[in-house]
Design an enzyme around this catalytic site. Sequence first.
Site, mmCIF file in Angstrom:
data_model
loop_
_atom_site.group_PDB
_atom_site.id
_atom_site.type_symbol
_atom_site.label_atom_id
_atom_site.label_comp_id
_atom_site.label_asym_id
_atom_site.label_seq_id
_atom_site.Cartn_x
_atom_site.Cartn_y
_atom_site.Cartn_z
ATOM 1 N N LYS A 163 -7.785 7.425 -18.987
ATOM 2 C CA LYS A 163 -7.849 7.766 -20.222
ATOM 3 C C LYS A 163 -6.793 7.658 -21.146
ATOM 4 O O LYS A 163 -6.216 6.573 -21.328
ATOM 5 C CB LYS A 163 -8.412 9.187 -20.012
ATOM 6 C CG LYS A 163 -9.547 9.503 -19.201
ATOM 7 C CD LYS A 163 -10.627 8.616 -19.509
ATOM 8 C CE LYS A 163 -11.828 8.460 -18.528
ATOM 9 N NZ LYS A 163 -11.843 9.193 -17.389
ATOM 10 N N ASP A 189 -6.704 19.534 -13.635
ATOM 11 C CA ASP A 189 -6.957 18.269 -14.077
ATOM 12 C C ASP A 189 -6.345 18.194 -15.320
ATOM 13 O O ASP A 189 -7.244 18.993 -16.521
ATOM 14 C CB ASP A 189 -8.390 17.875 -13.973
ATOM 15 C CG ASP A 189 -8.861 16.526 -14.612
ATOM 16 O OD1 ASP A 189 -8.113 16.208 -15.321
ATOM 17 O OD2 ASP A 189 -9.943 16.073 -13.976
ATOM 18 N N ARG A 221 0.953 -1.198 0.070
ATOM 19 C CA ARG A 221 -0.125 0.120 0.063
ATOM 20 C C ARG A 221 0.679 1.143 -0.071
ATOM 21 O O ARG A 221 0.574 2.277 -0.539
ATOM 22 C CB ARG A 221 -1.025 0.099 1.310
ATOM 23 C CG ARG A 221 -1.806 1.246 1.325
ATOM 24 C CD ARG A 221 -2.946 1.382 2.331
ATOM 25 N NE ARG A 221 -2.854 0.443 3.437
ATOM 26 C CZ ARG A 221 -2.271 0.542 4.445
ATOM 27 N NH1 ARG A 221 -1.613 1.782 4.886
ATOM 28 N NH2 ARG A 221 -2.349 -0.216 5.413
ATOM 29 N N TYR A 247 -16.111 17.671 -15.036
ATOM 30 C CA TYR A 247 -16.530 16.415 -15.084
ATOM 31 C C TYR A 247 -17.446 15.882 -13.885
ATOM 32 O O TYR A 247 -17.049 16.465 -12.807
ATOM 33 C CB TYR A 247 -15.288 15.631 -14.745
ATOM 34 C CG TYR A 247 -15.493 13.948 -14.550
ATOM 35 C CD1 TYR A 247 -16.355 13.249 -15.682
ATOM 36 C CD2 TYR A 247 -15.220 13.410 -13.551
ATOM 37 C CE1 TYR A 247 -16.698 12.205 -15.353
ATOM 38 C CE2 TYR A 247 -15.498 11.960 -13.346
ATOM 39 C CZ TYR A 247 -16.344 11.321 -14.373
ATOM 40 O OH TYR A 247 -16.767 10.000 -13.944
HETATM 41 C C1 PLP Z 1 -11.626 15.175 -17.073
HETATM 42 C C2 PLP Z 1 -11.953 14.144 -16.003
HETATM 43 N N1 PLP Z 1 -11.395 14.051 -14.795
HETATM 44 C C3 PLP Z 1 -11.494 12.957 -13.828
HETATM 45 C C4 PLP Z 1 -12.129 11.822 -14.001
HETATM 46 C C5 PLP Z 1 -12.265 10.779 -13.266
HETATM 47 O O1 PLP Z 1 -11.487 9.799 -13.458
HETATM 48 P P1 PLP Z 1 -11.651 8.126 -13.257
HETATM 49 O O2 PLP Z 1 -12.792 7.724 -13.888
HETATM 50 O O3 PLP Z 1 -10.394 7.505 -13.398
HETATM 51 O O4 PLP Z 1 -11.986 8.175 -11.629
HETATM 52 C C6 PLP Z 1 -12.448 11.586 -15.361
HETATM 53 C C7 PLP Z 1 -13.383 10.376 -15.684
HETATM 54 O O5 PLP Z 1 -14.000 10.447 -16.879
HETATM 55 C C8 PLP Z 1 -12.522 13.034 -16.441
HETATM 56 O O6 PLP Z 1 -12.973 12.749 -17.731
#
Ligand code: PLP
Length: 379
Positions: free
Chosen positions: A195, A170, A46, A98
Site C-alpha cells: 500500500k 497493523d 531466502r 481487513y
Molecule cells: C489493513 C490491511 N492489512 C493487511 C493487508 C494484506 O496485505 P497484502 O495484500 O499485502 O497481503 C491489507 C490488504 O489489503 C490491508 O488493507
Amino acid sequence: MKFATKAIHAGVEPDPTTGAIMTPIYQTSTYVQAAPGDHKGYEYSRTHNPTRTALQNALAALENGKHGLCFSSGMASIDAIIKLLKPGDEVVSTNDLYGGTYRLFTKIFEGFGVKFHFTDMNELKNVEAAMNANTKLIWAETPTNPMLRIIDIAGLAAIAKKHSCLLGVDNTFATPYLQNPIDLGADIVMHSVTKYLGGHSDLVMGALVVNDDALAERLAFIQNSTGATPGPQDCFLVLRGLKTLHLRMQRHCENGKVVAEFLAQHPKVDKVYWPGFATHPNHDVAKRQMRGFGGMMSFTLKGDDMADATRVLSSTKLFALAESLGGVESLLGHPASMTHASIPREERLKSGLADTLIRLSVGVEDAEDLVEDLREALG
Ligand SMILES: Cc1ncc(COP(=O)(O)O)c(C=O)c1O
C-alpha cells in the site's frame, strides 16, 4: 534524524563494492564461500539478501524499531506472527478487520487450535473482558479497514503489559508518517507494504518491525523456515518508493480532507467515515496518537440502495474501481463484495460495514479534479 531525512537516508548506505548511491538489485539466490562457512554474511537469499537488508533497516528506522523483517505479502507477515503461537493459545482481535486477516485467522489458524476473539476495541473494557490466561496476542488495526475507527494503542499496550502478552498493530493505513505504534507500546508493527510504503501499486509485500532482540530472532527464524520472502527487485522498488513517503502522505492527507469535506456536505451522501472530522467518535484518540488523518475514508448513500452504490462505483473516471489502496492514484472499492467478502454478512453488519459502503483511497492528484469526478458520479 527527522522523518523526511529518515525516509530518504535511513538504512541505505552507498554500495560498498562500487559506491553506487542507490542500493543495487542483488538478483542472486546464492553467494560464494571461500571455504565452508567463510562468507561475507550472505549464504542464501531466502535467509538474507543485501537489497532486502537495506529495506528492512530502512523500515525499522521509520518505525522507530530495531529490527525489520520483510515478507512476500502483508498476509505472509501476519501469518509469521501467528506462527509464534501454539495450539490452545488465544488472540484478542478487533472486529473491524481487513477481510484477508479475518480469513487467515478463522479459516487457517483456528484449524490448528488457535482461538480468536473478535471484539469492538473502541471500548477497552471489551478487550479486557476477552483476555484470559491463554491470551498470547492482542491484534489491532488502526485506523480500521474499512470503517476508519481509531483504536487507542497506548490503552491496548497497558492491557497487553498487564497480561504479559504481545501487542501487534497493523499500521498499513496510517504508515509511520502518521503514527508509530512502537512508541505507543506495541511489540510488533505490521505493514502491507503493497500500500502506502510501496506507494505505486506495482508490487505486493509485507513487513514487521520489532524492538525486542529475542522476538526479532524468533520471527527471523519463522521468516527463513517458512520462506515467504520478497525478491530483490521488489525490495528495490520499495526503497525507491520510501524516498517520497513523506511527500506523498502529506498530499494524501491534504486531498483526503478536501474530499471528506465535499462528501460530508453532498445531499446524496449519508455517513462519511474519516477520523479528521471533529464529530468522528474517535477523533480525540486520533488527534492524540496520529500526526494527521490520512487519505482513506468510507461513505454510504442516503436510502442505502445497492443500485445507487453500483452506479457511483461504476461511473467515476479518475477513481478506479479496484482492490488495494495507498497508491499515488485514487481508487474506490466496495468492501462488502471485494476486500471484505470473506467476512460473513452478519459479522460485517455488526461492525457497521453496510452493503452499500464505498471506500476511497484518495490519491495525490489535484483535489479539484477528484472532487469533480465524485460530483459527476454522485449525479
Ligand atoms: C489493513 C490491511 N492489512 C493487511 C493487508 C494484506 O496485505 P497484502 O495484500 O499485502 O497481503 C491489507 C490488504 O489489503 C490491508 O488493507
